[in-house]
Write an enzyme that holds these catalytic residues in place. Structure first.
Site, PDB file in Angstrom:
ATOM      1  N   GLY A  77     -61.208  27.729  -2.166  1.00 57.08           N
ATOM      2  CA  GLY A  77     -60.132  28.686  -2.009  1.00 57.08           C
ATOM      3  C   GLY A  77     -58.781  28.029  -2.227  1.00 57.08           C
ATOM      4  O   GLY A  77     -58.669  26.817  -2.395  1.00 57.08           O
ATOM      5  N   THR A  81     -53.420  21.791  -6.024  1.00 58.47           N
ATOM      6  CA  THR A  81     -52.896  20.680  -5.237  1.00 58.47           C
ATOM      7  C   THR A  81     -53.147  19.389  -5.991  1.00 58.47           C
ATOM      8  O   THR A  81     -53.786  19.373  -7.041  1.00 58.47           O
ATOM      9  CB  THR A  81     -53.503  20.631  -3.821  1.00 58.47           C
ATOM     10  OG1 THR A  81     -52.725  19.744  -3.011  1.00 58.47           O
ATOM     11  CG2 THR A  81     -54.944  20.152  -3.843  1.00 58.47           C
ATOM     12  N   GLY A 141     -58.629  23.357   1.781  1.00 57.48           N
ATOM     13  CA  GLY A 141     -59.239  24.377   0.925  1.00 57.48           C
ATOM     14  C   GLY A 141     -60.744  24.206   0.985  1.00 57.48           C
ATOM     15  O   GLY A 141     -61.236  23.081   0.845  1.00 57.48           O
ATOM     16  N   PHE A 153     -60.268  18.810   3.287  1.00 57.67           N
ATOM     17  CA  PHE A 153     -58.869  18.532   3.592  1.00 57.67           C
ATOM     18  C   PHE A 153     -58.389  17.290   2.839  1.00 57.67           C
ATOM     19  O   PHE A 153     -59.195  16.474   2.377  1.00 57.67           O
ATOM     20  CB  PHE A 153     -58.663  18.338   5.099  1.00 57.67           C
ATOM     21  CG  PHE A 153     -59.423  17.181   5.689  1.00 57.67           C
ATOM     22  CD1 PHE A 153     -58.889  15.897   5.696  1.00 57.67           C
ATOM     23  CD2 PHE A 153     -60.685  17.368   6.253  1.00 57.67           C
ATOM     24  CE1 PHE A 153     -59.588  14.827   6.237  1.00 57.67           C
ATOM     25  CE2 PHE A 153     -61.393  16.300   6.808  1.00 57.67           C
ATOM     26  CZ  PHE A 153     -60.839  15.033   6.797  1.00 57.67           C
ATOM     27  N   ALA A 154     -57.062  17.170   2.731  1.00 59.33           N
ATOM     28  CA  ALA A 154     -56.436  15.987   2.135  1.00 59.33           C
ATOM     29  C   ALA A 154     -55.173  15.686   2.931  1.00 59.33           C
ATOM     30  O   ALA A 154     -54.356  16.586   3.175  1.00 59.33           O
ATOM     31  CB  ALA A 154     -56.102  16.230   0.671  1.00 59.33           C
ATOM     32  N   CYS A 170     -50.033  24.394  -3.577  1.00 53.78           N
ATOM     33  CA  CYS A 170     -50.655  25.452  -2.767  1.00 53.78           C
ATOM     34  C   CYS A 170     -49.965  26.800  -2.958  1.00 53.78           C
ATOM     35  O   CYS A 170     -50.068  27.685  -2.103  1.00 53.78           O
ATOM     36  CB  CYS A 170     -50.687  25.058  -1.289  1.00 53.78           C
ATOM     37  SG  CYS A 170     -51.472  23.467  -0.981  1.00 53.78           S
TER      38      CYS A 170
END
Length: 224
Positions: A77, A81, A141, A153-154, A170
């Site tokens: 989703g 990024t 996402g 995640f990041a 984003c």
């Protein structure tokens, strides 16, 4: 207490990371492994979520590639990024029944890991991810297939933030990014922060952390 298998993989090309997630997801769906968390870094790459628009990459994909940054489609989703060296990426491969609750728990785990670094972070109303004041430090996402997640995640630890300036991260116009380094001015934090994130993530989900190799996760060699 159920176990969370955590694999620290170093730097992994994005396409290889996707393939590994798919193999671990298949093993999790088959009940062959418990919930898992892959912790790694990627070479420079922009990843496009399902809602990405052309305007999110205003320079055009060919221009980004001339800068040494790959552009990849994903099934997660969100929108576009950036990932690169010095950014900690986490791919949880977990059985999930409440996606919103899952995302919120993941945000809390990242916030608590940042608090361990002395950084006061939080969420922002109506947005996904983790913020330090008005600056974004962590992006999220996810994708859900047959009850098991991929992507995740990041968190910017000690990475070059310039590539974020060349896109609409984003889908948020004018967003400014920050990192663990910018907030603390400490270098060499990746190893310790990676350990903190693994521990905080397992704790947030009520799981016991267990370190494993990628080979154990997929039941054989990782490379094709």
């Amino acid at each position: 207490m159920p176990e969370l298998w955590v694999a620290s993989l170093g730097r992994v090309p994005y396409a290889e990371g996707v393939e590994l997630q798919e193999r671990v997801r298949a093993a999790r769906q088959a009940g062959e492994v418990p919930d898992a968390l892959l912790l790694l870094e990627h070479p420079p790459v922009y990843t496009k979520g399902r809602r990405t628009q052309a305007a999110d990459l205003p320079m055009g994909e060919d221009w980004y590639r001339t800068q040494g940054i790959e552009v990849e489609e994903t099934d997660r989703g969100g929108r576009v990024t950036y990932h690169g060296p010095g950014q900690l990426v986490g791919y949880p491969i977990m059985e999930v029944h409440d996606v919103i609750g899952y995302v919120r728990t993941m945000e809390r785990a990242v916030i608590r890991a940042l608090a361990d670094e002395g950084i006061e972070a939080d969420v922002r109303e109506g947005l996904t991810g983790v913020w330090v004041g008005q600056r974004k430090i962590g992006s999220i996402g996810v994708h859900l297939s047959r009850g098991v997640t991929t992507h995740g995640f990041a968190v910017n630890v000690d990475c070059d933030l310039q590539p974020f300036e060349w896109i609409v991260p984003c889908g948020i116009e004018g967003v400014r990014m920050t990192s663990v380094y910018l907030e603390t001015r400490r270098t060499g934090e990746m190893r310790c922060f990676r350990k903190r994130v693994g521990w905080r993530f397992a704790k947030a989900f009520g799981l016991r952390q267990g370190g494993v190799s990628a080979e154990r996760l997929v039941g054989g060699p990782v490379a094709a």
